[in-house]
Motif scaffolding. Sequence first.
Motif, PDB file in Angstrom:
ATOM      1  N   SER A  51       0.844  -1.192   0.000  1.00 13.58           N
ATOM      2  CA  SER A  51       0.000   0.000   0.000  1.00 13.58           C
ATOM      3  C   SER A  51       0.877   1.238   0.000  1.00 13.58           C
ATOM      4  N   ASN A  52       0.277   2.360  -0.393  1.00 15.21           N
ATOM      5  CA  ASN A  52       0.995   3.624  -0.301  1.00 15.21           C
ATOM      6  C   ASN A  52       0.041   4.742   0.051  1.00 15.21           C
ATOM      7  N   ILE A  53       0.643   5.805   0.558  1.00 12.28           N
ATOM      8  CA  ILE A  53      -0.034   7.079   0.773  1.00 12.28           C
ATOM      9  C   ILE A  53       0.638   8.069  -0.167  1.00 12.28           C
ATOM     10  N   SER A  54      -0.162   8.777  -0.925  1.00 11.73           N
ATOM     11  CA  SER A  54       0.374   9.703  -1.909  1.00 11.73           C
ATOM     12  C   SER A  54      -0.348  11.039  -1.829  1.00 11.73           C
ATOM     13  N   ILE A  55       0.328  12.062  -2.309  1.00 16.73           N
ATOM     14  CA  ILE A  55      -0.287  13.368  -2.511  1.00 16.73           C
ATOM     15  C   ILE A  55      -0.224  13.647  -4.005  1.00 16.73           C
ATOM     16  N   PHE A  56      -1.379  13.953  -4.576  1.00 14.29           N
ATOM     17  CA  PHE A  56      -1.456  14.342  -5.983  1.00 14.29           C
ATOM     18  C   PHE A  56      -1.765  15.828  -6.054  1.00 14.29           C
ATOM     19  N   ASP A  57      -1.182  16.498  -7.032  1.00 17.62           N
ATOM     20  CA  ASP A  57      -1.407  17.925  -7.268  1.00 17.62           C
ATOM     21  C   ASP A  57      -1.901  18.062  -8.708  1.00 17.62           C
ATOM     22  N   VAL A  58      -3.217  18.169  -8.858  1.00 14.50           N
ATOM     23  CA  VAL A  58      -3.839  18.164 -10.181  1.00 14.50           C
ATOM     24  C   VAL A  58      -4.806  19.337 -10.320  1.00 14.50           C
ATOM     25  N   ASP A  59      -5.270  19.550 -11.541  1.00 17.85           N
ATOM     26  CA  ASP A  59      -6.154  20.680 -11.810  1.00 17.85           C
ATOM     27  C   ASP A  59      -7.626  20.398 -11.504  1.00 17.85           C
ATOM     28  N   SER A  60      -8.001  19.108 -11.460  1.00 16.95           N
ATOM     29  CA  SER A  60      -9.415  18.797 -11.265  1.00 16.95           C
ATOM     30  C   SER A  60      -9.584  17.360 -10.776  1.00 16.95           C
ATOM     31  N   THR A  61     -10.787  17.073 -10.300  1.00 19.61           N
ATOM     32  CA  THR A  61     -11.100  15.701  -9.916  1.00 19.61           C
ATOM     33  C   THR A  61     -11.109  14.787 -11.132  1.00 19.61           C
ATOM     34  N   ASP A  62     -11.518  15.321 -12.264  1.00 21.44           N
ATOM     35  CA  ASP A  62     -11.506  14.521 -13.496  1.00 21.44           C
ATOM     36  C   ASP A  62     -10.087  14.134 -13.877  1.00 21.44           C
ATOM     37  N   GLU A  63      -9.150  15.068 -13.730  1.00 20.08           N
ATOM     38  CA  GLU A  63      -7.752  14.751 -14.034  1.00 20.08           C
ATOM     39  C   GLU A  63      -7.229  13.681 -13.071  1.00 20.08           C
ATOM     40  N   LEU A  64      -7.539  13.821 -11.789  1.00 21.86           N
ATOM     41  CA  LEU A  64      -7.103  12.816 -10.826  1.00 21.86           C
ATOM     42  C   LEU A  64      -7.665  11.445 -11.199  1.00 21.86           C
ATOM     43  N   HIS A  65      -8.948  11.386 -11.528  1.00 21.17           N
ATOM     44  CA  HIS A  65      -9.555  10.115 -11.903  1.00 21.17           C
ATOM     45  C   HIS A  65      -8.856   9.508 -13.118  1.00 21.17           C
ATOM     46  N   ALA A  66      -8.552  10.334 -14.104  1.00 24.35           N
ATOM     47  CA  ALA A  66      -7.872   9.834 -15.305  1.00 24.35           C
ATOM     48  C   ALA A  66      -6.487   9.293 -14.962  1.00 24.35           C
ATOM     49  N   LEU A  67      -5.747  10.006 -14.109  1.00 24.40           N
ATOM     50  CA  LEU A  67      -4.407   9.549 -13.733  1.00 24.40           C
ATOM     51  C   LEU A  67      -4.475   8.243 -12.947  1.00 24.40           C
ATOM     52  N   LEU A  68      -5.388   8.164 -11.985  1.00 25.39           N
ATOM     53  CA  LEU A  68      -5.497   6.946 -11.175  1.00 25.39           C
ATOM     54  C   LEU A  68      -5.963   5.757 -12.011  1.00 25.39           C
ATOM     55  N   SER A  69      -6.946   5.972 -12.860  1.00 27.15           N
ATOM     56  CA  SER A  69      -7.446   4.859 -13.665  1.00 27.15           C
ATOM     57  C   SER A  69      -6.455   4.439 -14.740  1.00 27.15           C
ATOM     58  N   GLY A  70      -5.452   5.282 -15.010  1.00 31.16           N
ATOM     59  CA  GLY A  70      -4.395   4.928 -15.948  1.00 31.16           C
ATOM     60  C   GLY A  70      -3.288   4.085 -15.336  1.00 31.16           C
ATOM     61  N   LEU A  71      -3.309   3.922 -14.013  1.00 31.76           N
ATOM     62  CA  LEU A  71      -2.297   3.093 -13.357  1.00 31.76           C
ATOM     63  C   LEU A  71      -2.450   1.639 -13.803  1.00 31.76           C
ATOM     64  N   PRO A  72      -1.377   1.000 -14.237  1.00 30.37           N
ATOM     65  CA  PRO A  72      -1.482  -0.410 -14.626  1.00 30.37           C
ATOM     66  C   PRO A  72      -2.014  -1.316 -13.523  1.00 30.37           C
ATOM     67  N   LEU A  73      -1.763  -0.974 -12.254  1.00 28.85           N
ATOM     68  CA  LEU A  73      -2.271  -1.780 -11.140  1.00 28.85           C
ATOM     69  C   LEU A  73      -3.703  -1.404 -10.737  1.00 28.85           C
ATOM     70  N   PHE A  74      -4.287  -0.410 -11.382  1.00 30.32           N
ATOM     71  CA  PHE A  74      -5.619   0.086 -11.018  1.00 30.32           C
ATOM     72  C   PHE A  74      -6.660  -1.024 -10.861  1.00 30.32           C
ATOM     73  N   PRO A  75      -6.717  -2.013 -11.775  1.00 33.08           N
ATOM     74  CA  PRO A  75      -7.740  -3.058 -11.611  1.00 33.08           C
ATOM     75  C   PRO A  75      -7.583  -3.884 -10.328  1.00 33.08           C
ATOM     76  N   TYR A  76      -6.410  -3.808  -9.711  1.00 33.32           N
ATOM     77  CA  TYR A  76      -6.118  -4.602  -8.522  1.00 33.32           C
ATOM     78  C   TYR A  76      -6.063  -3.750  -7.249  1.00 33.32           C
ATOM     79  N   MET A  77      -6.540  -2.508  -7.321  1.00 37.77           N
ATOM     80  CA  MET A  77      -6.410  -1.586  -6.205  1.00 37.77           C
ATOM     81  C   MET A  77      -7.741  -1.243  -5.553  1.00 37.77           C
ATOM     82  N   THR A  78      -7.657  -0.980  -4.259  1.00 35.57           N
ATOM     83  CA  THR A  78      -8.700  -0.268  -3.544  1.00 35.57           C
ATOM     84  C   THR A  78      -8.105   1.113  -3.279  1.00 35.57           C
ATOM     85  N   ILE A  79      -8.814   2.159  -3.675  1.00 37.27           N
ATOM     86  CA  ILE A  79      -8.285   3.523  -3.584  1.00 37.27           C
ATOM     87  C   ILE A  79      -9.244   4.379  -2.769  1.00 37.27           C
TER      88      ILE A  79
END
Length: 95
Positions: A51-79
């Motif tokens: 697991s990790n704790i991260s801080i993201f600095d993005v322009d919008s919630t939509d951008e954050l969602h796009a970045l997180l869902s682009g993670l190769p491990l995304f299908p295996y994550m609880t976020i």
Amino acid sequence: MLFHVRMDVHLPHDLDPHIRADIVAREKEYSQRLQREGKWPHLWRIVGEYSNISIFDVDSTDELHALLSGLPLFPYMTIKVTPLATHPSKIAGVG
């Protein structure tokens, strides 16, 4: 916009080792690119967990969602995402 993000990875125990290695390598490349771009300025491992704790600095919630869902491990994550705001007691320039 700053977001506190906790990511817990749950890879299947029977996942082919070659597929696992490929996903993990792509995850590292993707996450390091986002760090270099300043979108992912803080990343900490949680001791004893995948697991990790991260801080993201993005322009919008939509951008954050796009970045997180682009993670190769995304299908295996609880976020869990928590939006952050400046605290009124914060001393300027600290933290």
